[in-house]
Design a protein around this motif. Structure first.
Motif, PDB file in Angstrom:
ATOM      1  N   GLY A 263      -4.815  -2.052  16.666  1.00 20.24           N
ATOM      2  CA  GLY A 263      -4.386  -2.375  15.347  1.00 20.24           C
ATOM      3  C   GLY A 263      -4.418  -0.791  14.537  1.00 20.24           C
ATOM      4  O   GLY A 263      -4.233   0.219  15.145  1.00 20.24           O
ATOM      5  N   GLU A 264      -4.166  -0.994  13.169  1.00 18.32           N
ATOM      6  CA  GLU A 264      -4.196   0.185  12.269  1.00 18.32           C
ATOM      7  C   GLU A 264      -5.448   0.536  11.717  1.00 18.32           C
ATOM      8  O   GLU A 264      -6.094  -0.357  11.397  1.00 18.32           O
ATOM      9  N   CYS A 265      -6.021   1.937  11.965  1.00 18.76           N
ATOM     10  CA  CYS A 265      -7.045   2.421  11.110  1.00 18.76           C
ATOM     11  C   CYS A 265      -6.600   2.541   9.697  1.00 18.76           C
ATOM     12  O   CYS A 265      -5.711   2.970   9.275  1.00 18.76           O
ATOM     13  N   LYS A 266      -7.551   1.817   8.831  1.00 21.14           N
ATOM     14  CA  LYS A 266      -7.244   1.804   7.430  1.00 21.14           C
ATOM     15  C   LYS A 266      -7.951   2.772   6.705  1.00 21.14           C
ATOM     16  O   LYS A 266      -7.879   2.839   5.340  1.00 21.14           O
ATOM     17  N   ASN A 267      -8.757   3.812   7.294  1.00 22.04           N
ATOM     18  CA  ASN A 267      -9.626   4.756   6.539  1.00 22.04           C
ATOM     19  C   ASN A 267      -9.493   6.151   6.994  1.00 22.04           C
ATOM     20  O   ASN A 267     -10.349   6.794   7.425  1.00 22.04           O
ATOM     21  N   TYR A 268      -8.362   6.716   7.748  1.00 15.03           N
ATOM     22  CA  TYR A 268      -8.380   7.767   8.242  1.00 15.03           C
ATOM     23  C   TYR A 268      -8.701   8.936   7.262  1.00 15.03           C
ATOM     24  O   TYR A 268      -9.122   9.792   7.648  1.00 15.03           O
ATOM     25  N   SER A 273     -10.554  15.127   9.199  1.00 12.90           N
ATOM     26  CA  SER A 273     -10.598  16.277   8.510  1.00 12.90           C
ATOM     27  C   SER A 273      -9.228  16.269   7.641  1.00 12.90           C
ATOM     28  O   SER A 273      -8.382  15.669   8.183  1.00 12.90           O
ATOM     29  N   SER A 274      -9.071  17.109   6.631  1.00 15.32           N
ATOM     30  CA  SER A 274      -7.815  17.217   6.080  1.00 15.32           C
ATOM     31  C   SER A 274      -6.982  18.024   6.964  1.00 15.32           C
ATOM     32  O   SER A 274      -5.580  17.342   6.835  1.00 15.32           O
ATOM     33  N   GLU A 275      -7.569  18.723   7.783  1.00 12.52           N
ATOM     34  CA  GLU A 275      -6.165  19.168   8.723  1.00 12.52           C
ATOM     35  C   GLU A 275      -5.671  18.198   9.843  1.00 12.52           C
ATOM     36  O   GLU A 275      -4.538  17.932  10.118  1.00 12.52           O
ATOM     37  N   GLN A 276      -6.683  17.184  10.349  1.00 10.71           N
ATOM     38  CA  GLN A 276      -6.120  16.126  11.104  1.00 10.71           C
ATOM     39  C   GLN A 276      -5.389  15.107  10.444  1.00 10.71           C
ATOM     40  O   GLN A 276      -4.695  14.665  11.048  1.00 10.71           O
ATOM     41  N   LEU A 277      -5.617  15.036   9.254  1.00 12.99           N
ATOM     42  CA  LEU A 277      -5.062  13.873   8.554  1.00 12.99           C
ATOM     43  C   LEU A 277      -3.769  14.524   8.325  1.00 12.99           C
ATOM     44  O   LEU A 277      -2.530  13.471   8.467  1.00 12.99           O
ATOM     45  N   LYS A 310     -20.136   7.680  11.179  1.00 10.93           N
ATOM     46  CA  LYS A 310     -19.100   7.339  10.439  1.00 10.93           C
ATOM     47  C   LYS A 310     -18.519   5.944  10.819  1.00 10.93           C
ATOM     48  O   LYS A 310     -18.847   5.413  11.986  1.00 10.93           O
ATOM     49  N   THR A 311     -18.029   5.214   9.963  1.00 11.62           N
ATOM     50  CA  THR A 311     -17.429   3.917  10.298  1.00 11.62           C
ATOM     51  C   THR A 311     -15.868   3.927   9.994  1.00 11.62           C
ATOM     52  O   THR A 311     -15.264   4.286   9.191  1.00 11.62           O
ATOM     53  N   TRP A 312     -15.302   3.518  11.255  1.00 14.81           N
ATOM     54  CA  TRP A 312     -13.790   3.487  11.433  1.00 14.81           C
ATOM     55  C   TRP A 312     -13.521   1.791  11.041  1.00 14.81           C
ATOM     56  O   TRP A 312     -14.135   1.069  11.612  1.00 14.81           O
ATOM     57  N   VAL A 313     -12.651   1.697  10.341  1.00 13.40           N
ATOM     58  CA  VAL A 313     -12.027   0.393   9.899  1.00 13.40           C
ATOM     59  C   VAL A 313     -10.806   0.231  10.593  1.00 13.40           C
ATOM     60  O   VAL A 313      -9.913   0.671   9.869  1.00 13.40           O
ATOM     61  N   PHE A 314     -10.612  -0.929  11.178  1.00 12.37           N
ATOM     62  CA  PHE A 314      -9.297  -1.342  11.751  1.00 12.37           C
ATOM     63  C   PHE A 314      -8.675  -2.538  11.527  1.00 12.37           C
ATOM     64  O   PHE A 314      -9.657  -3.717  11.235  1.00 12.37           O
ATOM     65  N   GLU A 315      -7.444  -2.886  11.085  1.00 12.53           N
ATOM     66  CA  GLU A 315      -7.148  -4.301  10.955  1.00 12.53           C
ATOM     67  C   GLU A 315      -5.771  -4.573  11.958  1.00 12.53           C
ATOM     68  O   GLU A 315      -5.069  -3.634  12.103  1.00 12.53           O
ATOM     69  N   ALA A 316      -5.536  -5.882  12.367  1.00 11.19           N
ATOM     70  CA  ALA A 316      -4.601  -5.949  13.270  1.00 11.19           C
ATOM     71  C   ALA A 316      -4.358  -7.555  12.976  1.00 11.19           C
ATOM     72  O   ALA A 316      -5.002  -8.408  12.948  1.00 11.19           O
ATOM     73  N   LYS A 317      -3.081  -7.935  12.969  1.00 13.74           N
ATOM     74  CA  LYS A 317      -2.422  -9.107  12.653  1.00 13.74           C
ATOM     75  C   LYS A 317      -1.679  -9.709  13.845  1.00 13.74           C
ATOM     76  O   LYS A 317      -1.134  -9.029  14.556  1.00 13.74           O
ATOM     77  N   ASP A 318      -1.945 -11.057  13.835  1.00 17.24           N
ATOM     78  CA  ASP A 318      -1.473 -11.815  14.995  1.00 17.24           C
ATOM     79  C   ASP A 318      -1.517 -11.033  16.431  1.00 17.24           C
ATOM     80  O   ASP A 318      -0.457 -10.857  17.161  1.00 17.24           O
ATOM     81  N   VAL A 319      -2.664 -10.809  16.681  1.00 22.54           N
ATOM     82  CA  VAL A 319      -3.103 -10.491  18.178  1.00 22.54           C
ATOM     83  C   VAL A 319      -4.221 -11.682  18.644  1.00 22.54           C
ATOM     84  O   VAL A 319      -4.749 -12.117  18.034  1.00 22.54           O
ATOM     85  N   ARG A 320      -4.151 -11.282  20.048  1.00 23.73           N
ATOM     86  CA  ARG A 320      -5.266 -12.424  20.742  1.00 23.73           C
ATOM     87  C   ARG A 320      -6.468 -11.586  21.089  1.00 23.73           C
ATOM     88  O   ARG A 320      -7.247 -12.280  21.859  1.00 23.73           O
TER      89      ARG A 320
END
Length: 792
Positions: A263-268, A273-277, A310-320
Motif C-alpha cells: 500500500g501507500e505510506c500515509k505519513n512520509y 527527513s526533508s531531503e528524503q521527502l 517512529k511509526t509508519w502508517v500504511f493503507e491499502a485497498k482491495d488487497v488480499r
C-alpha cells in the motif's frame, strides 16, 4: 505404371497437397479427444459454463486495522488487530477460520507433514540431531494474548496447528458483519538458518538485521461457493487462499529503520527527513530511479542504532494480504510509471542493502516498471499505486511488495548468471501481483494457477526485456528433461501442492510451457491473447478455479481444447511423435479433367434383412401413416423398382451425366508431369497428442512448412499417415523443426531420401531393375531391392 487422378484433386503451388490417411480408423482410441464434462464441476449460478462468474457469484470480505511493534533487541513482533468480517455468502455461519502461518516455525504447533527418511551412508556432527521425544518447544509460533469481540468480551476459540477456529456468539447471517479483536506476539525466526517466508537476516559484519515480515498476523481463511472453508494446514509449501479487504497498518520501529510495505505510506512527512521527502516527490515524475535514501545515508545508519522510535502508517485497498520490510541498511530508490491502459500513476520502488547496490541500483526498479507495464498488456491494467522490490536473498511475493535476491561480490562485481537470475526473479515476484494477488486463485490447492500462469507471463515479459534472455521456463524444449522422467516421478499438473515430488517443474515449468504451446502452436497469438485477457478481466479481484480458466480459454477463442487440458494438465504422458516411415512414389501421372459424371449400376434396394419386433408392430399399427405411402411424390426410383413399378436392366451402367471426361490440354498435362508423392507415417510413442509440424527441404534447396492440427489423431491416437504431392523431389523431412511441442526424442524426427528406412514403391523397384539391367553386371543379374537401396 500409370496413376490416373483428377486435375482438381491436386492442389498445386510449387508446393503441397495433403491427403489424410488414417491407419485402421477407430482403433487404439484412448478417448483423448473426449470432453471434460464428467471431470469438471457442473456449472451453476455462481460459476457459468462459459467460465465467467455467474449472476449469483459472491465472495466474503475482511477489513483489517493493525498495529505492530518491532522489538529489535528481543527479535520479537507484537501485534494487535481489529478485523471486520463481511458474510456475503447465502449461508449462515456459526464459526469462522483464521490462518496462523507462523506456527509452522514451531516444533510443537506446526502442521508436521513429515517426509520419509532413511539412514545416510555417512554423517557429520552438524547433520546429527539427537532425537528428543517428546519434541521440545523451540519457542517459535504465534502466542495468542487475547481474542475478543468488538466490546472486549472473550471469544471461544480453538487452535489446530496452523489453523484457528473462532466460535461465534451468534449465527452470522447473509449480509451481516462480525467485528473481533486479536492481540498476539511471536519470536521472529532467523529465516536464513530456519527457512520460511518471513523472518530476519543478520549481517554479522555490521551487526544489523534485515526484516521481512510476512504471514505475520492472524488472517481470515476463504469461505467459498466451491469448497466452504479453505482451512488446509500450512506446511511451508502450498501457499495461500485469502480474502480481499482494506487495510490500515501502523508499524512502530527504531527511528533509523526504513520501511517498505503493502500500500501507500500515509505519513512520509513525519518519518522522512526533508531531503528524503523532496527526493520522493522528485521520483514521482522521474523517468529514472531517484535515490530517496542514498547509499551514503544507509552506510551511516548502519553504524548507529537509534534508541528513538517512529511509526509508519500504511493503507491499502482491495488487497488480499499485507507484508512489510524494515532495516536501517536500506538504500531506497523509486521512479514514476504510467500504465497506459488505465492511465494509473504507479511508484516503482526498490529497497536493498549495500551488498546488492551494484546490481539493484542499475536494474531493480526498472525491472519493476517493465513488469507491471508488460503484464498490464497481457492481463489487466495494474490497478495499485505502488509496486516494490526488496533485496532479501530470497524470492517471495505479496501485494505491492516482493522479496528477491541479487547481491554482488564484495568488490561490487557480479556474474552474468547472477544478474539474469536477479532480473528473472524480480519479474516473477512482481508479476505475482497479477497472479494470484489480483486474479486470486487458491494457491493452497492449485499451485499451478498462480505459479504456472505467472511463470508463463514472466516468460513473455523476459522476452520483451531482452529477446535473448536465458529463460529457463516457458520454451517447450526446456521441459523435455522433466517429461523424460519415469512415470513414478511425475504427477499431473492437477495435483495438490503438498503431493508433488518435482514441485518446480510441475507447478511452474510444465503449465507455463503448456500455455506457451497453446499460444504459439495450437491457438495462435491472437486467439490466445484475447482469451487470456478475458480470463484475467473476468476473475480480477475474484476467486477462480481451474474449470473457470479452462472454460474461459475455450469460450473466448472458439477452440475446443479439452484434449489439451486432458493430456497436458490431467495426464503425465510425454510428447514423442516418431516420423516412422516415408513411402515414396514418383509415377507417370495420367491426369484427366474433372467431371460431374457419375456412373452406377442399379442394385437391389436396401432393406433391413430382419423384421424386428418394432417393425412388425409398426406395420400392424393402423394409426401409423408412413410418409412415403401418404405422399406419392416422395416415391423415388428404388421405391418403384422394389414394387415392380419400374423396369430396369441390372447389367446396364447408368450415368447421371452423359458428357465424357474432357481431356486436359497439353499445357495442363505438362504441369503435372513431374509430380512426386510421399506418404508419411507417424507413430505416437509418447502418448500425448500434439500438432504435427513438418519442414520439407527439396533437392533445389527450397523449404516448405506444414502445420497439421492435433485433431488428426482423433480417430487413431497411435498411428496416422499423411500423403503429400510435390512438383519437385524431397531431400529431407524434419518433424517439429523449432522444437515447439516438447518432443522428448528428436532422434526419430528426421528423414532424408538417402535413408534406407524409407519404403520404396514397386514402381521404383521396377525402374531401378531396368536401369541395372541396362548397366549390366558380371552375369547381368541385380537384386532389384538392393538396387533400390533397401536392405534385405
Amino acid at each position: 505404371m500409370k496413376f490416373t487422378i483428377s486435375a482438381l484433386s491436386v492442389l498445386f503451388f510449387t508446393g503441397i497437397f495433403a491427403q489424410n490417411i488414417q491407419n485402421n480408423p477407430g482403433s487404439n482410441h484412448g478417448n483423448r479427444f473426449e470432453q471434460l464434462g464428467t471431470i469438471l464441476p457442473t456449472p451453476n449460478v455462481y460459476r457459468t459454463a462459459s467460465g465467467a462468474p455467474g449472476q449469483a457469484y459472491w465472495q466474503n470480505r475482511a477489513d483489517y486495522d493493525i498495529t505492530a511493534y518491532l522489538d529489535e533487541d528481543k527479535r520479537n513482533l507484537k501485534g494487535s488487530e481489529t478485523v471486520t468480517y463481511h458474510n456475503n455468502s447465502p449461508d449462515d455461519l456459526d464459526y469462522i477460520w483464521l490462518q496462523l502461518d507462523e506456527n509452522q516455525q514451531s516444533t510443537v504447533k506446526k502442521a508436521d507433514y513429515q517426509f520419509s527418511s532413511t539412514l545416510p551412508k555417512s554423517l557429520n556432527d552438524e547433520q546429527v540431531k539427537v532425537s528428543e521425544l517428546p519434541v521440545k518447544d523451540n519457542g517459535y509460533g504465534v502466542n495468542l494474548e487475547k481474542v475478543t469481540d468488538a466490546s472486549g468480551n472473550p471469544l471461544k476459540y480453538t487452535v489446530n496447528k496452523t489453523m484457528m477456529r473462532i466460535d461465534l456468539p451468534k449465527v452470522l447471517k447473509k449480509g451481516e458483519k462480525f467485528i473481533f479483536k486479536i492481540d498476539w506476539n511471536y519470536n521472529i525466526p532467523n529465516r536464513i538458518k530456519m527457512g520460511g517466508r518471513g523472518g530476519y537476516e543478520n549481517f554479522a559484519e555490521d551487526g544489523n538485521d534485515l526484516y521481512t515480515i510476512t504471514q505475520w498476523f492472524p488472517r481470515m481463511c476463504v469461505y467459498s461457493d466451491f469448497q466452504g472453508w479453505q482451512n488446509h494446514q500450512f506446511t511451508g509449501r502450498g501457499e495461500f487462499a485469502l480474502v480481499f479487504g482494506n487495510y490500515k497498518v501502523s508499524i512502530n520501529v527504531p527511528a533509523d529503520h526504513v520501511i517498505g510495505g503493502t500500500g501507500e505510506c500515509k505519513n512520509y512527512e513525519q518519518v522522512l527527513s526533508s531531503e528524503q521527502l523532496a527526493r520522493y516527490k522528485k521520483a514521482q515524475t522521474s523517468n529514472e530511479p531517484v535515490e530517496i535514501v542514498t547509499l551514503d545515508e544507509a552506510k551511516k545508519a548502519e553504524k548507529n542504532h537509534s534508541t528513538q522510535r517512529k511509526t509508519w502508517v500504511f493503507e491499502a485497498k482491495d488487497v488480499r494480504d499485507f507484508a512489510w520490510t524494515a532495516s536501517r541498511k536500506f538504500v531506497w530508490d523509486a521512479m514514476g510509471v504510467t500504465i497506459p491502459e488505465n492511465n494509473n500513476k504507479v511508484m516503482a520502488m526498490s529497497f536493498y542493502p549495500k551488498e546488492a547496490y551494484g546490481l539493484y541500483r542499475k536494474y531493480s526498479t526498472k525491472a519493476v516498471a517493465h513488469t507491471i507495464k508488460t503484464y498490464s498488456e497481457f492481463t489487466i491494467p495494474y490497478p495499485y499505486p505502488v509496486a516494490q522490490s526488496v533485496e532479501a536473498s530470497n524470492g517471495m511475493e505479496y501485494p505491492m511488495i516482493c522479496f528477491n535476491f541479487g547481491r554482488t561480490e564484495k568488490d561490487g562485481t557480479y556474474s552474468e548468471g547472477v544478474k539474469n537470475g536477479m532480473i528473472g526473479v524480480i519479474i516473477h515476484e512482481v508479476g505475482h501481483n497479477f497472479f494470484p494477488m489480483i486474479i486470486n486463485s487458491d494457491e493452497r490447492q492449485w499451485s499451478w494457477m498462480d505459479e504456472g500462469l505467472n511463470t508463463f507471463t514472466e516468460y513473455l515479459t523476459e522476452e520483451k526485456w531482452d529477446n535473448k534472455f536465458p529463460s529457463k521456463r516457458g520454451p517447450a524444449w526446456t521441459i523435455v528433461d522433466y517429461m523424460k522422467l519415469p512415470k513414478d516421478q511425475l504427477e499431473p499438473i492437477m495435483s495438490n501442492s503438498e503431493n508433488i515430488i518435482q514441485f518446480g517443474p510441475n507447478a511452474y515449468a510444465k503449465p507455463a510451457t503448456g500455455l506457451n504451446i497453446l499460444r504459439e502452436t495450437i491457438m495462435g497469438r491472437e486467439l490466445f491473447d484475447k482469451a487470456f485477457k478475458t480470463y484475467s478481466k473476468r476473475w480480477a479481484f475474484k476467486h477462480p478455479e481451474p474449470a473457470d480458466f479452462f472454460r474461459t480459454m475455450e469460450d473466448a477463442s472458439g477452440e475446443d481444447l479439452d484434449w489439451f487440458w486432458r493430456g497436458w494438465f490431467y495426464g503425465t504422458d510425454p510428447v514423442d511423435i516418431s516420423l516412422d516411415k516415408v513411402t515414396v512414389a514418383n509415377p507417370d501421372f495420367e491426369v484427366t479433367a474433372s467431371s460431374t459424371e457419375e456412373k452406377y449400376k442399379v442394385e437391389k434396394p436396401l432393406q433391413n434383412e430382419f423384421e424386428d419386433i418394432s417393425k412388425i408392430r409398426n406395420k400392424e399399427d393402423k394409426t401409423i401413416n408412413f410418409e412415403v405411402e401418404k405422399d406419392k411424390d416422395l416415391q423415388d426410383f428404388y421405391y418403384r423398382y422394389d414394387r415392380g413399378q419400374e423396369k430396369v436392366d441390372t447389367n446396364k451402367e447408368y450415368s447421371l451425366k452423359s458428357e465424357p471426361n474432357a481431356a486436359l490440354d497439353k499445357k495442363d498435362q505438362e504441369k503435372f508431369k513431374n509430380i512426386n508423392a510421399y506418404q508419411i507415417d507417424f507413430v505416437n510413442k509418447g502418448g500425448l497428442v500434439m500438432p504435427i509440424i513438418l519442414e520439407f527441404t527439396f533437392e533445389d534447396g527450397s523449404k516448405l512448412r506444414d502445420r497439421i492440427s492435433a485433431q488428426i489423431w482423433r480417430h487413431n491416437e497411435k498411428k496416422v499417415s499423411k500423403t503429400f504431392y510435390f512438383d519437385k523431389k524431397l531431400k529431407s523431412i524434419q518433424l517439429d523443426p523449432l522444437r515447439e511441442t516438447a518432443d522428448i526424442d528428436t532422434s526419430n524426427n528426421f528423414w532424408s531420401n538417402s535413408e534406407s528406412s524409407s519404403e520404396v514403391s514397386k514402381f521404383q523397384v521396377f525402374k531401378e531393375k531396368q536401369k541395372a539391367a541396362v548397366r549390366g553386371g558380371a552375369n547381368g543379374k541385380v537384386n532389384p531391392m538392393q538396387a533400390a537401396g533397401k536392405k534385405n
